[in-house]
Design an enzyme around this catalytic site. Structure first.
Site, PDB file in Angstrom:
ATOM      1  N   ASN A   7       0.868  -1.175   0.000  1.00 54.39           N
ATOM      2  CA  ASN A   7       0.000   0.000   0.000  1.00 54.39           C
ATOM      3  C   ASN A   7       0.914   1.237   0.000  1.00 54.39           C
ATOM      4  OD1 ASN A   7      -1.859   1.977   0.473  1.00 54.39           O
ATOM      5  ND2 ASN A   7      -2.737   1.032   2.306  1.00 54.39           N
ATOM      6  N   LYS A  14       3.449   0.740   3.019  1.00 54.27           N
ATOM      7  CA  LYS A  14       3.161  -0.316   3.994  1.00 54.27           C
ATOM      8  C   LYS A  14       3.158  -1.634   3.245  1.00 54.27           C
ATOM      9  CE  LYS A  14       0.304   2.742   6.693  1.00 54.27           C
ATOM     10  NZ  LYS A  14      -1.012   3.311   6.569  1.00 54.27           N
ATOM     11  N   ARG A  88      -2.216  -1.829  -3.766  1.00 52.83           N
ATOM     12  CA  ARG A  88      -3.472  -1.106  -3.601  1.00 52.83           C
ATOM     13  C   ARG A  88      -3.427   0.139  -4.489  1.00 52.83           C
ATOM     14  NH1 ARG A  88      -5.362   2.262   1.633  1.00 52.83           N
ATOM     15  NH2 ARG A  88      -7.396   2.868   0.845  1.00 52.83           N
ATOM     16  N   HIS A 177     -12.606   2.917  -0.241  1.00 50.99           N
ATOM     17  CA  HIS A 177     -12.552   1.894   0.818  1.00 50.99           C
ATOM     18  C   HIS A 177     -13.107   0.548   0.330  1.00 50.99           C
ATOM     19  CE1 HIS A 177     -12.871   5.270   4.084  1.00 50.99           C
ATOM     20  NE2 HIS A 177     -11.605   4.974   3.859  1.00 50.99           N
ATOM     21  N   GLY A 204     -12.958   4.913   9.948  1.00 45.54           N
ATOM     22  CA  GLY A 204     -11.554   5.193  10.284  1.00 45.54           C
ATOM     23  C   GLY A 204     -11.438   6.695  10.416  1.00 45.54           C
ATOM     24  N   ASN A 205     -10.259   7.237  10.112  1.00 43.10           N
ATOM     25  CA  ASN A 205     -10.201   8.691  10.056  1.00 43.10           C
ATOM     26  C   ASN A 205     -11.012   9.147   8.849  1.00 43.10           C
ATOM     27  OD1 ASN A 205      -9.601  11.326  10.492  1.00 43.10           O
ATOM     28  ND2 ASN A 205      -7.429  10.965  10.844  1.00 43.10           N
ATOM     29  N   ARG A 235     -12.463  15.493   7.358  1.00 44.01           N
ATOM     30  CA  ARG A 235     -13.204  15.874   6.140  1.00 44.01           C
ATOM     31  C   ARG A 235     -14.637  16.237   6.491  1.00 44.01           C
ATOM     32  NH1 ARG A 235     -11.429  10.680   3.262  1.00 44.01           N
ATOM     33  NH2 ARG A 235      -9.370  11.182   2.451  1.00 44.01           N
ATOM     34  N   LEU A 277     -10.457   9.778  17.425  1.00 46.50           N
ATOM     35  CA  LEU A 277     -11.598   9.391  18.274  1.00 46.50           C
ATOM     36  C   LEU A 277     -11.173   9.071  19.706  1.00 46.50           C
ATOM     37  CD1 LEU A 277     -13.648   7.319  15.684  1.00 46.50           C
ATOM     38  CD2 LEU A 277     -14.347   9.468  16.747  1.00 46.50           C
ATOM     39  N   ARG A 278      -9.916   8.670  19.883  1.00 50.64           N
ATOM     40  CA  ARG A 278      -9.466   8.399  21.262  1.00 50.64           C
ATOM     41  C   ARG A 278      -9.462   9.693  22.082  1.00 50.64           C
ATOM     42  NH1 ARG A 278      -4.895   4.780  18.551  1.00 50.64           N
ATOM     43  NH2 ARG A 278      -5.326   6.378  17.019  1.00 50.64           N
ATOM     44  N   GLY A 324     -10.518   1.499  12.241  1.00 47.76           N
ATOM     45  CA  GLY A 324     -10.048   1.950  13.564  1.00 47.76           C
ATOM     46  C   GLY A 324     -11.137   2.339  14.543  1.00 47.76           C
ATOM     47  N   GLU A 327     -14.083  -0.450  14.906  1.00 41.27           N
ATOM     48  CA  GLU A 327     -13.633  -1.653  15.616  1.00 41.27           C
ATOM     49  C   GLU A 327     -13.415  -1.404  17.109  1.00 41.27           C
ATOM     50  OE1 GLU A 327     -10.089  -2.976  13.558  1.00 41.27           O
ATOM     51  OE2 GLU A 327     -11.153  -3.044  11.656  1.00 41.27           O
ATOM     52  N   GLU A 381      -7.712  -5.235   4.653  1.00 45.07           N
ATOM     53  CA  GLU A 381      -7.582  -4.896   3.230  1.00 45.07           C
ATOM     54  C   GLU A 381      -6.408  -5.627   2.590  1.00 45.07           C
ATOM     55  OE1 GLU A 381      -7.878  -1.214   5.131  1.00 45.07           O
ATOM     56  OE2 GLU A 381      -8.935  -0.262   3.466  1.00 45.07           O
TER      57      GLU A 381
HETATM   58  P1  ADP Z   1      -7.359   5.576   8.432  1.00 46.52           P
HETATM   59  O1  ADP Z   1      -6.755   4.489   7.567  1.00 46.52           O
HETATM   60  O2  ADP Z   1      -8.463   6.333   7.796  1.00 46.52           O
HETATM   61  O3  ADP Z   1      -6.379   6.434   9.180  1.00 46.52           O
HETATM   62  P2  ADP Z   1      -7.958   3.638  10.539  1.00 46.52           P
HETATM   63  O4  ADP Z   1      -8.886   2.561  10.160  1.00 46.52           O
HETATM   64  O5  ADP Z   1      -6.529   3.310  10.812  1.00 46.52           O
HETATM   65  O6  ADP Z   1      -8.170   4.815   9.529  1.00 46.52           O
HETATM   66  O7  ADP Z   1      -8.574   4.372  11.823  1.00 46.52           O
HETATM   67  C1  ADP Z   1      -7.902   5.410  12.470  1.00 46.52           C
HETATM   68  C2  ADP Z   1      -8.858   6.018  13.463  1.00 46.52           C
HETATM   69  O8  ADP Z   1      -9.408   4.994  14.299  1.00 46.52           O
HETATM   70  C3  ADP Z   1      -8.162   6.968  14.429  1.00 46.52           C
HETATM   71  O9  ADP Z   1      -8.150   8.267  13.905  1.00 46.52           O
HETATM   72  C4  ADP Z   1      -9.078   6.897  15.615  1.00 46.52           C
HETATM   73  O10 ADP Z   1     -10.064   7.890  15.454  1.00 46.52           O
HETATM   74  C5  ADP Z   1      -9.731   5.547  15.560  1.00 46.52           C
HETATM   75  N1  ADP Z   1      -9.241   4.644  16.624  1.00 46.52           N
HETATM   76  C6  ADP Z   1      -8.146   3.882  16.613  1.00 46.52           C
HETATM   77  N2  ADP Z   1      -8.015   3.239  17.803  1.00 46.52           N
HETATM   78  C7  ADP Z   1      -9.040   3.606  18.561  1.00 46.52           C
HETATM   79  C8  ADP Z   1      -9.469   3.304  19.907  1.00 46.52           C
HETATM   80  N3  ADP Z   1      -8.784   2.479  20.656  1.00 46.52           N
HETATM   81  N4  ADP Z   1     -10.596   3.888  20.354  1.00 46.52           N
HETATM   82  C9  ADP Z   1     -11.283   4.744  19.581  1.00 46.52           C
HETATM   83  N5  ADP Z   1     -10.933   5.060  18.334  1.00 46.52           N
HETATM   84  C10 ADP Z   1      -9.838   4.519  17.820  1.00 46.52           C
END
Ligand code: ADP
Length: 394
Positions: A7, A14, A88, A177, A204-205, A235, A277-278, A324, A327, A381
């Site tokens: 990727n 990656k 990818r 995605h 995700g983000n 976004r 989100l954390r 992220g 999950e 993925e």
């Molecule tokens: P991307 O590829 O779009 O960066 P990911 O699928 O890696 O997305 O997700 C990243 C996002 O997942 C982080 O910005 C965060 O908001 C969220 N995330 C990751 N770990 C956690 C967690 N333990 N609790 C809550 N949100 C999380």
């Protein structure tokens, strides 16, 4: 058979080395900040982690460093043991509804599509060329993030703008995605025992939601670009386009500057001043008012798309959360599913709180009474890339 799933981003690369068909991950890692003096890379083999901070000037340097490390560390005996590389590619335009073996013609086509994905496709092309040069005997495969959405019908992929824009300039919904939505669709087939009707929330983000009918995508929230659909980390997602012209006049900002703000400084970041989100969850627990508002806006938009896709699908077998946030974030899932109570959705709060992929727990998070089941599933993925690459290079 050994193959690499790759990727390439604008400043990252990656990878995972798979032994197929067993799907065993032999090694994985990433190169970060390629092109900057701060670049570094990590390669993991079993429990061992190789970390090096050194200047990686280009993607070609990253590929050569990776291949040298793989041989020097004895992970592969010789480079020709790597029989295939799956890449990818974010945008496959209207041409690709499946992964394909990369020929000179495919490279030309990906080149042409780059007008539609100026930030993403060039990085993938650099990766493809670098691997082709380094291991010319390996089969190269392109796996497109748009491919899964090519089953969407015209009435859903067209915008209500002059039809000629579609014919002349390819203006339509593409969706992104796709590798993740595809993976979750396959997982749900294993879980349900049939090709179900699904609403898949990739949070995700970047974030997108897809409606899948009997295993085929019929709609998705991202559009001509990834900045469409739901509100995301940074976004805006869907907004009234007239805001752009209005803000240009009010502030003197250029179109590109506003485009950058809508992609990088909007969404959760725009409302709450933070996008992970954390961090958001911590501030939410402390009841910071902007964050409470941001979460309400964020989850309302997700719930609205789910409701819209519920109507489109008629019958829904599962609402799935992945990526992220999906999950690992019980707060977001709870807020979304509670907003779907009018549809008869009922979350099991205790199980939802315990279901965190990072802690190795996935599965069902709704009660037996819930009108629609909701699942939390880890996306993969790279495995989609590995499987397609294996099947196409057999
Ligand atoms: P991307 O590829 O779009 O960066 P990911 O699928 O890696 O997305 O997700 C990243 C996002 O997942 C982080 O910005 C965060 O908001 C969220 N995330 C990751 N770990 C956690 C967690 N333990 N609790 C809550 N949100 C999380």
């Amino acid at each position: 058979m050994l193959l690499l799933a790759v990727n390439s981003g604008s400043s990252t690369l990656k990878f995972r080395l798979y032994d197929m068909p067993s799907e065993k991950v032999v090694t994985k890692g990433s190169f970060e900040r390629i092109g900057s003096i701060d670049s570094d890379y990590t390669i993991r083999v079993n429990d061992e982690k190789i970390y090096k901070k050194e200047e990686i000037k280009t993607h070609e340097d990253a590929v050569n460093t990776l291949l040298t490390e793989l041989v020097e560390k004895g992970i592969v005996k010789k480079l020709d043991d790597i029989k295939a590389v799956g890449h990818r590619v974010v945008h496959g335009g209207v041409l690709y509804s499946h992964s394909v073996v990369i020929t000179d013609r495919v490279i030309e086509e990906i080149e042409k599509i780059k007008d539609l994905a100026p930030l993403h496709n060039p990085a993938a092309l650099i990766g493809i060329r670098a691997f082709k040069k380094a291991i010319p005997n390996a089969t190269m495969v392109a796996c497109f993030d748009t491919a899964f959405h090519q089953t969407i019908e015209e009435k859903a992929f067209l915008y209500p703008v002059p039809y000629e824009w579609y014919v002349k300039y390819d203006v339509r919904k593409y969706g992104f995605h796709g590798l993740s939505h595809q993976y979750i669709t396959n997982r749900m087939k294993d879980i349900l025992g049939f090709d179900g009707n699904l609403i898949i929330c990739h949070i995700g983000n970047g974030a997108s939601i897809s409606a899948v009918k009997a295993g085929k995508c019929i709609d998705t929230s991202m559009g001509f670009t990834p900045n469409a659909g739901i509100m995301m980390g940074t976004r805006s997602g869907d907004i009234d386009y007239s805001i752009i012209g209005y803000i240009m006049k009010k502030t003197g900002l250029t179109y590109d500057e506003i485009d950058n703000i809508l992609n990088k400084k909007s969404g959760l970041e725009g409302i709450a001043g933070m996008n992970d989100l954390r961090d958001i969850d911590r501030a939410y627990m402390a009841k910071e008012s902007k964050v409470v508002l941001a979460i309400d806006m964020y989850t309302e938009r997700i719930a609205e798309y789910i409701a819209k896709y519920y109507i489109k699908l008629g019958k829904v077998d599962a609402i799935c959360f992945t990526a992220g946030g999906g999950e690992n974030d019980p707060i977001i899932r709870k807020e979304v599913l509670n907003k779907l109570k009018p549809l008869g959705v009922e979350i099991d709060e205790k199980i939802n709180d315990e279901t965190i992929v990072r802690k190795d727990k996935e599965g069902l998070i709704t009660t037996k009474k819930s009108s629609i089941a909701s699942y939390v599933l880890a996306t993969d993925e790279e495995l989609v890339i590995a499987k397609d690459t294996f099947n196409l290079s057999k």
